[in-house]
Design a protein around this motif. Structure first.
Motif, PDB file in Angstrom:
ATOM      1  N   GLN A   1      -0.593  -5.832   6.013  1.00  0.00           N
ATOM      2  CA  GLN A   1      -1.161  -6.467   4.683  1.00  0.00           C
ATOM      3  C   GLN A   1      -1.687  -5.304   3.869  1.00  0.00           C
ATOM      4  O   GLN A   1      -2.289  -4.514   4.295  1.00  0.00           O
ATOM      5  CB  GLN A   1      -2.263  -7.524   5.316  1.00  0.00           C
ATOM      6  CG  GLN A   1      -2.767  -7.914   3.865  1.00  0.00           C
ATOM      7  CD  GLN A   1      -1.750  -9.353   3.094  1.00  0.00           C
ATOM      8  OE1 GLN A   1      -0.996  -9.936   3.923  1.00  0.00           O
ATOM      9  NE2 GLN A   1      -1.736  -9.219   1.972  1.00  0.00           N
ATOM     10  N   VAL A   2      -1.301  -5.385   2.512  1.00  0.00           N
ATOM     11  CA  VAL A   2      -1.735  -4.710   1.566  1.00  0.00           C
ATOM     12  C   VAL A   2      -2.182  -5.522   0.284  1.00  0.00           C
ATOM     13  O   VAL A   2      -1.468  -6.228  -0.131  1.00  0.00           O
ATOM     14  CB  VAL A   2      -0.748  -3.707   1.047  1.00  0.00           C
ATOM     15  CG1 VAL A   2      -1.258  -2.662  -0.081  1.00  0.00           C
ATOM     16  CG2 VAL A   2      -0.211  -2.839   2.253  1.00  0.00           C
ATOM     17  N   ASP A   3      -3.323  -5.313  -0.179  1.00  0.00           N
ATOM     18  CA  ASP A   3      -3.825  -6.012  -1.186  1.00  0.00           C
ATOM     19  C   ASP A   3      -4.058  -4.828  -2.663  1.00  0.00           C
ATOM     20  O   ASP A   3      -4.353  -3.788  -2.290  1.00  0.00           O
ATOM     21  CB  ASP A   3      -5.192  -6.512  -1.268  1.00  0.00           C
ATOM     22  CG  ASP A   3      -5.438  -7.634  -0.230  1.00  0.00           C
ATOM     23  OD1 ASP A   3      -6.405  -7.625   0.459  1.00  0.00           O
ATOM     24  OD2 ASP A   3      -4.139  -8.515  -0.245  1.00  0.00           O
ATOM     25  N   SER A  25      -5.776  -1.570  -0.890  1.00  0.00           N
ATOM     26  CA  SER A  25      -6.552  -1.721   0.351  1.00  0.00           C
ATOM     27  C   SER A  25      -5.548  -1.590   1.383  1.00  0.00           C
ATOM     28  O   SER A  25      -4.463  -2.121   1.475  1.00  0.00           O
ATOM     29  CB  SER A  25      -7.325  -2.992   0.493  1.00  0.00           C
ATOM     30  OG  SER A  25      -6.537  -4.190   0.355  1.00  0.00           O
ATOM     31  N   GLY A  26      -6.263  -1.154   2.685  1.00  0.00           N
ATOM     32  CA  GLY A  26      -5.105  -1.201   3.859  1.00  0.00           C
ATOM     33  C   GLY A  26      -5.097   0.232   4.350  1.00  0.00           C
ATOM     34  O   GLY A  26      -4.890   1.303   3.440  1.00  0.00           O
ATOM     35  N   ARG A  27      -5.209   0.609   5.520  1.00  0.00           N
ATOM     36  CA  ARG A  27      -5.233   1.971   6.077  1.00  0.00           C
ATOM     37  C   ARG A  27      -3.669   2.514   6.169  1.00  0.00           C
ATOM     38  O   ARG A  27      -3.825   3.889   6.122  1.00  0.00           O
ATOM     39  CB  ARG A  27      -5.740   1.926   7.628  1.00  0.00           C
ATOM     40  CG  ARG A  27      -7.141   1.469   7.602  1.00  0.00           C
ATOM     41  CD  ARG A  27      -7.588   1.511   9.199  1.00  0.00           C
ATOM     42  NE  ARG A  27      -6.731   0.442   9.831  1.00  0.00           N
ATOM     43  CZ  ARG A  27      -6.632   0.450  11.335  1.00  0.00           C
ATOM     44  NH1 ARG A  27      -7.302   1.420  11.867  1.00  0.00           N
ATOM     45  NH2 ARG A  27      -5.906  -0.557  11.721  1.00  0.00           N
ATOM     46  N   THR A  28      -2.752   1.776   5.835  1.00  0.00           N
ATOM     47  CA  THR A  28      -1.362   2.495   5.975  1.00  0.00           C
ATOM     48  C   THR A  28      -0.725   2.490   4.729  1.00  0.00           C
ATOM     49  O   THR A  28       0.394   2.257   4.674  1.00  0.00           O
ATOM     50  CB  THR A  28      -0.582   1.545   6.841  1.00  0.00           C
ATOM     51  OG1 THR A  28      -0.655  -0.010   6.385  1.00  0.00           O
ATOM     52  CG2 THR A  28      -1.111   1.462   8.310  1.00  0.00           C
ATOM     53  N   PHE A  29      -1.551   2.324   3.530  1.00  0.00           N
ATOM     54  CA  PHE A  29      -1.160   2.384   2.124  1.00  0.00           C
ATOM     55  C   PHE A  29      -0.064   3.575   2.076  1.00  0.00           C
ATOM     56  O   PHE A  29       1.048   3.410   1.351  1.00  0.00           O
ATOM     57  CB  PHE A  29      -2.038   2.254   1.407  1.00  0.00           C
ATOM     58  CG  PHE A  29      -1.339   2.525  -0.160  1.00  0.00           C
ATOM     59  CD1 PHE A  29      -1.492   3.573  -1.034  1.00  0.00           C
ATOM     60  CD2 PHE A  29      -0.700   1.483  -0.599  1.00  0.00           C
ATOM     61  CE1 PHE A  29      -1.357   3.546  -2.315  1.00  0.00           C
ATOM     62  CE2 PHE A  29      -0.094   1.440  -2.108  1.00  0.00           C
ATOM     63  CZ  PHE A  29      -0.320   2.627  -2.758  1.00  0.00           C
ATOM     64  N   TYR A  32       3.891   3.111   2.377  1.00  0.00           N
ATOM     65  CA  TYR A  32       4.624   2.076   1.523  1.00  0.00           C
ATOM     66  C   TYR A  32       5.223   2.944   0.466  1.00  0.00           C
ATOM     67  O   TYR A  32       4.480   3.504  -0.262  1.00  0.00           O
ATOM     68  CB  TYR A  32       3.570   1.005   1.141  1.00  0.00           C
ATOM     69  CG  TYR A  32       3.104  -0.052   2.289  1.00  0.00           C
ATOM     70  CD1 TYR A  32       2.264   0.377   2.959  1.00  0.00           C
ATOM     71  CD2 TYR A  32       3.975  -1.119   2.341  1.00  0.00           C
ATOM     72  CE1 TYR A  32       1.628  -0.492   4.055  1.00  0.00           C
ATOM     73  CE2 TYR A  32       3.487  -1.941   3.403  1.00  0.00           C
ATOM     74  CZ  TYR A  32       2.428  -1.737   4.216  1.00  0.00           C
ATOM     75  OH  TYR A  32       2.343  -2.587   5.006  1.00  0.00           O
ATOM     76  N   ASN A  77      -5.647   6.152  -2.037  1.00  0.00           N
ATOM     77  CA  ASN A  77      -4.879   4.730  -2.224  1.00  0.00           C
ATOM     78  C   ASN A  77      -4.647   4.236  -3.376  1.00  0.00           C
ATOM     79  O   ASN A  77      -4.745   3.144  -3.695  1.00  0.00           O
ATOM     80  CB  ASN A  77      -5.706   3.598  -1.220  1.00  0.00           C
ATOM     81  CG  ASN A  77      -5.650   3.736   0.144  1.00  0.00           C
ATOM     82  OD1 ASN A  77      -4.869   4.804   0.582  1.00  0.00           O
ATOM     83  ND2 ASN A  77      -5.976   2.714   0.870  1.00  0.00           N
ATOM     84  N   TYR A 112       4.514  -7.248  -1.304  1.00  0.00           N
ATOM     85  CA  TYR A 112       3.087  -7.245  -1.928  1.00  0.00           C
ATOM     86  C   TYR A 112       3.098  -6.889  -3.423  1.00  0.00           C
ATOM     87  O   TYR A 112       3.679  -6.037  -3.790  1.00  0.00           O
ATOM     88  CB  TYR A 112       2.436  -6.386  -0.841  1.00  0.00           C
ATOM     89  CG  TYR A 112       2.585  -6.536   0.300  1.00  0.00           C
ATOM     90  CD1 TYR A 112       2.943  -5.578   1.113  1.00  0.00           C
ATOM     91  CD2 TYR A 112       1.618  -7.586   1.125  1.00  0.00           C
ATOM     92  CE1 TYR A 112       3.207  -5.802   2.636  1.00  0.00           C
ATOM     93  CE2 TYR A 112       1.772  -7.538   2.563  1.00  0.00           C
ATOM     94  CZ  TYR A 112       2.716  -6.629   3.244  1.00  0.00           C
ATOM     95  OH  TYR A 112       2.750  -7.054   4.569  1.00  0.00           O
TER      96      TYR A 112
END
Length: 123
Positions: A1-3, A25-29, A32, A77, A112
């Motif tokens: 999930q990415v905001d 937000s999100g550790r894996t941005f 993407y 990010n 997203y």
């Protein structure tokens, strides 16, 4: 999930510049791809610019090539869209979107989305 949250929109005169930011937000941005899209009243949402996960590959709508630059800072990010030499036809709500691969030009490849930021360009 990415905001995703866009900022930096506003009103400028033709020929002016704006820099849009897309904060995720999100550790894996960093894994993407990110695209910037825009939509004006009565028109379809269109692809403007895209960047892959590392920033090594970018792609632009023909009408913005040479005027817009997309970049990213994965440590922050954040993805940016520097817009120079703005024209009235650039006026729209600008959205950033994140996808698993790319950059691609299809909005359907981006699951997203942010809420958008308004850009107004007066002649």
């Amino acid at each position: 999930q990415v905001d995703l949250v866009e900022s930096g929109g506003g009103s400028v005169q033709a020929g002016g510049s704006l820099r849009l930011s897309c904060l995720a937000s999100g550790r894996t941005f960093s894994s993407y791809a990110v695209g910037w899209f825009r939509q004006s009243a009565g028109k379809e949402r269109e692809f403007v610019a895209g960047i892959n996960w590392s920033g090594s590959s970018t792609y632009y709508l023909d009408s913005v090539k040479g005027r817009f630059t997309i970049s990213r800072d994965n440590a922050k990010n954040t993805v940016y869209l520097q817009m120079n030499s703005l024209k009235p036809e650039d006026a729209a709500v600008y959205y950033c979107a994140a996808g698993y691969s790319g950059p691609t030009t299809s909005r359907y490849d981006y699951p997203y989305w942010g809420q958008g930021t308004q850009v107004t360009v007066s002649s």
